[in-house]
Write a protein that holds these residues in place. Sequence first.
Motif, PDB file in Angstrom:
ATOM      1  N   PRO A  62       0.841  -1.201   0.000  1.00 25.25           N
ATOM      2  CA  PRO A  62       0.000   0.000   0.000  1.00 25.25           C
ATOM      3  C   PRO A  62       0.881   1.259   0.000  1.00 25.25           C
ATOM      4  CG  PRO A  62      -0.638  -1.526   1.759  1.00 25.25           C
ATOM      5  CD  PRO A  62       0.669  -1.999   1.218  1.00 25.25           C
ATOM      6  N   VAL A  65       4.076   2.599   2.510  1.00 28.83           N
ATOM      7  CA  VAL A  65       4.505   1.503   3.383  1.00 28.83           C
ATOM      8  C   VAL A  65       5.889   1.045   2.945  1.00 28.83           C
ATOM      9  CG1 VAL A  65       4.070  -0.890   4.056  1.00 28.83           C
ATOM     10  CG2 VAL A  65       2.195   0.738   4.006  1.00 28.83           C
ATOM     11  N   GLN A 291       4.730   1.812   8.375  1.00 29.47           N
ATOM     12  CA  GLN A 291       3.926   2.858   7.743  1.00 29.47           C
ATOM     13  C   GLN A 291       4.688   4.169   7.904  1.00 29.47           C
ATOM     14  OE1 GLN A 291       0.414   2.162   6.794  1.00 29.47           O
ATOM     15  NE2 GLN A 291       0.416   4.111   5.719  1.00 29.47           N
ATOM     16  N   LYS A 294       1.094   8.525   7.579  1.00 32.19           N
ATOM     17  CA  LYS A 294      -0.256   8.087   7.924  1.00 32.19           C
ATOM     18  C   LYS A 294      -1.153   8.177   6.702  1.00 32.19           C
ATOM     19  CE  LYS A 294      -0.355   7.967  12.707  1.00 32.19           C
ATOM     20  NZ  LYS A 294      -1.087   8.060  13.930  1.00 32.19           N
ATOM     21  N   LYS A 295      -2.112   7.269   6.680  1.00 35.66           N
ATOM     22  CA  LYS A 295      -3.027   7.243   5.544  1.00 35.66           C
ATOM     23  C   LYS A 295      -3.941   8.458   5.561  1.00 35.66           C
ATOM     24  CE  LYS A 295      -5.236   3.768   4.224  1.00 35.66           C
ATOM     25  NZ  LYS A 295      -6.246   2.731   4.346  1.00 35.66           N
ATOM     26  N   TYR A 297      -7.596   9.895   4.453  1.00 39.26           N
ATOM     27  CA  TYR A 297      -8.920   9.444   4.015  1.00 39.26           C
ATOM     28  C   TYR A 297      -9.945  10.474   4.389  1.00 39.26           C
ATOM     29  CZ  TYR A 297      -8.879   7.767   8.840  1.00 39.26           C
ATOM     30  OH  TYR A 297      -8.768   7.657  10.172  1.00 39.26           O
TER      31      TYR A 297
ATOM     32  N   GLU B  42      -7.601   3.446  16.194  1.00 37.53           N
ATOM     33  CA  GLU B  42      -8.852   4.144  15.955  1.00 37.53           C
ATOM     34  C   GLU B  42      -9.214   3.959  14.495  1.00 37.53           C
ATOM     35  OE1 GLU B  42      -8.790   8.309  16.896  1.00 37.53           O
ATOM     36  OE2 GLU B  42     -10.739   8.631  15.951  1.00 37.53           O
ATOM     37  N   ASP B  44     -12.425   4.735  11.488  1.00 36.36           N
ATOM     38  CA  ASP B  44     -13.652   5.475  11.186  1.00 36.36           C
ATOM     39  C   ASP B  44     -14.351   4.909   9.961  1.00 36.36           C
ATOM     40  OD1 ASP B  44     -13.239   7.568  13.124  1.00 36.36           O
ATOM     41  OD2 ASP B  44     -11.590   8.223  11.823  1.00 36.36           O
ATOM     42  N   ASN B  66     -15.517  -3.269   5.410  1.00 38.32           N
ATOM     43  CA  ASN B  66     -14.290  -2.824   4.739  1.00 38.32           C
ATOM     44  C   ASN B  66     -14.270  -1.326   4.463  1.00 38.32           C
ATOM     45  OD1 ASN B  66     -15.865  -2.519   2.466  1.00 38.32           O
ATOM     46  ND2 ASN B  66     -15.043  -4.312   1.409  1.00 38.32           N
ATOM     47  N   HIS B  69     -11.712   2.895   8.029  1.00 38.53           N
ATOM     48  CA  HIS B  69     -10.376   3.315   7.652  1.00 38.53           C
ATOM     49  C   HIS B  69      -9.501   3.495   8.870  1.00 38.53           C
ATOM     50  CE1 HIS B  69     -11.305   3.359   3.527  1.00 38.53           C
ATOM     51  NE2 HIS B  69     -12.368   4.124   3.727  1.00 38.53           N
ATOM     52  N   PHE B  70      -8.285   2.975   8.754  1.00 38.71           N
ATOM     53  CA  PHE B  70      -7.315   2.970   9.840  1.00 38.71           C
ATOM     54  C   PHE B  70      -6.129   3.861   9.468  1.00 38.71           C
ATOM     55  CE2 PHE B  70      -8.626  -0.788  12.428  1.00 38.71           C
ATOM     56  CZ  PHE B  70      -9.667  -1.226  11.622  1.00 38.71           C
ATOM     57  N   PRO B  71      -5.382   4.334  10.462  1.00 30.87           N
ATOM     58  CA  PRO B  71      -4.204   5.144  10.130  1.00 30.87           C
ATOM     59  C   PRO B  71      -3.110   4.351   9.420  1.00 30.87           C
ATOM     60  CG  PRO B  71      -4.369   4.814  12.508  1.00 30.87           C
ATOM     61  CD  PRO B  71      -5.640   4.310  11.923  1.00 30.87           C
ATOM     62  N   LYS B  72      -3.046   3.023   9.667  1.00 28.81           N
ATOM     63  CA  LYS B  72      -2.015   2.214   9.024  1.00 28.81           C
ATOM     64  C   LYS B  72      -2.646   1.162   8.114  1.00 28.81           C
ATOM     65  CE  LYS B  72       1.543   2.519  12.571  1.00 28.81           C
ATOM     66  NZ  LYS B  72       2.372   1.745  13.510  1.00 28.81           N
ATOM     67  N   ALA B  73      -2.044   1.009   6.926  1.00 30.49           N
ATOM     68  CA  ALA B  73      -2.567   0.050   5.946  1.00 30.49           C
ATOM     69  C   ALA B  73      -2.562  -1.376   6.499  1.00 30.49           C
ATOM     70  CB  ALA B  73      -1.749   0.118   4.669  1.00 30.49           C
ATOM     71  N   GLU B  76      -5.548  -2.053   8.698  1.00 30.26           N
ATOM     72  CA  GLU B  76      -6.768  -2.205   7.908  1.00 30.26           C
ATOM     73  C   GLU B  76      -6.825  -3.605   7.291  1.00 30.26           C
ATOM     74  OE1 GLU B  76      -7.776   1.443   5.932  1.00 30.26           O
ATOM     75  OE2 GLU B  76      -8.708   0.339   4.297  1.00 30.26           O
TER      76      GLU B  76
END
Lengths: 297, 182
Positions: A62, A65, A291, A294-295, A297, B42, B44, B66, B69-73, B76
Motif C-alpha cells: 500500500p 509503506v 507505515q 499516515k493514511k 482518508y 482508531e 472510522d 471494509n 479506515h485505519f491510520p495504518k494500511a 486495515e
Amino acid sequence: MRFPPILAIIALSSLSSAAFAQDSTELLRELIHESEINKTNYIENTFKYTRVVDGHSIVNLPAHVLDVRISHRFDPINSGLYNFLGLDAAVMRLGFDYGITNNIMIGAGHSVYQKTYDAFFKIRLLKQSTGEVNMPLSLSFVPTIAINTLKQFNAEKTLFSDRVSWVMQLLIAKKFSEKFSLQLMPTFIHADKISFAHVDLNIAAIGFAATRRISKRLNINGEYYYRLNDNGSAAHNVLSFGIDLGTGGHVFQLHFTNSIGMTEKSFISETTNQWEDGNILFGFNISRVFQLKKKHY
Amino acid sequence: MKRNLFSFILFLFVLQQANGQLYYTKNGSISFFSKSPLQDIEADNNQVISVLNIQSGQIEFSLLNNAFHFPKAKMEEDFNENYIESDTYPRSSFKGTLININKVDFTKDGNYPVMVKGDLTIHGITKNITANGAIIISKATISAYSSFTVFVKDYDIKIPTIVSNKISEKIQIKINCSYQKK
C-alpha cells in the motif's frame, strides 16, 4: 363486504403498525441496495504477500509503506550432516521495498550471491473486480535491473554494460476463491555477460504460481518458471514451494527451492541445482512493514 | 360502500403518516477505539446507513466492514483479513428501539438523553445490547449520538496472544448520525 367500523379501525391500526415495522427495515434494505448498485468491489489479497517464493506476486505494498526484507538461502540439503543439511552456509539478500501509491511500488536490494545490486518497479495495470466494473483478472508490469559487481580477473576488459542484466515481467493473476489464486508470468530476460555461460543472452520464460490459503495466517505457495530457449546452457528450470506465516508483526516465508539466486535473472535463467538430484535448498524471507506516512482518508 | 371508501382513505392517511415518521442517513459516522499498553487503534467509517422512525423509536444501522479506515494500511488489512473477516461477513448491523422515544420533543431544539435496546450483529453473531445515547434536535435537524463498549470475544473474534498487548479485548464504539427526512 360490510363490516362494522370498529373492526375496520382495529384492522387499520394493526395494519398501520405493521406498516411502521416494515417500512424502516424496508427503507434500510432499499438504501443498502442503492449504495451497492453502482459500486465496484476490488479483489484484495490474491496472494498473501508481495513475493510468491523468489518471484513477485500480483500484490503491491500500500502507499507509503516500507517493507524491509531479509532473505536467506542455505546450501543444498543433500550436502550432508557434516554441513548440517546445508544450514552451515547461507547467502542472503537485504532489500527495501516501498509503496509510492497503492498501484506503484519500487524496491532495491543487495545480494551476497554474485555481489548483485538490483532494483525494480511493480506497476499495477488492471485490478480484478466485480460489480460496476467487472474485471476478471489482475495485471501488473515488473521491470527489474540487476548489476553483478563481483571482481573480475580481467577487470580492465569487463565493461559496466557486461555486468548489467534486466528482466521484464507481466504478472497475470486471478483469485478463484477465498482459498485459491493462480498467476501466470510471461518473462523476458536479457542476461549479463559475466554471471553465467548462457547460450542465448535473451531468454524467454513463462512462470506459473499458485497459492492456497490454509488458515487466516498460513498459505502454501508454489512457483515454477519454464525457460523457452537457452536450452544448451547448464541451467535448470526453477521450482519452489513455500509457506507464508503471518505473526501479527513479522512475516515469515519458509521455502524449499532449487535456486540460490534471489534476483529474477539468476533464479529463472541461472539455476543449476535440480530437484531430482536432491539439490534442494531451504530458505526463508523475513519481512517487516513500516507505515512511513499516515493514511489520508 | 361509503364506509369502505372511508376506511380506505383513513388507511391511506395512516400509511402516509407512517412514511412521514421515517428519517435516514447514508453517510452516518461510526468509529471504534481499542486502547492497549502498546498501541491505540482508531478506525472510522463515514458511510453508515441508518434509518430512524421518530414515532415508534425504531432505529437501524448497517455498515460495510471494509469501509472502516485505519491510520495504518497493515491494521486495515489485518482487521479485514484476520479479525472481522469482511469477505465472509461483509456487513455489521444493529436493529433496535429507542425505549424512551416519547420523551423526545422533535419540534423543540434540545439534547434528549435516550436509551437504545436491540440486536447488534458483528462477525455473524447477534447479541442483544442496551446503550445510552442522545437525540439532538437543532434547527429541525435530528442527530443521534451514542457511545458504548463491546467485547470482541462476545462476537467470536479471536486475538492471538502474540498481539494481545496491541489490541484490546474491549472496544469502544461511537455513533454520530445526522438524519434527513424520507
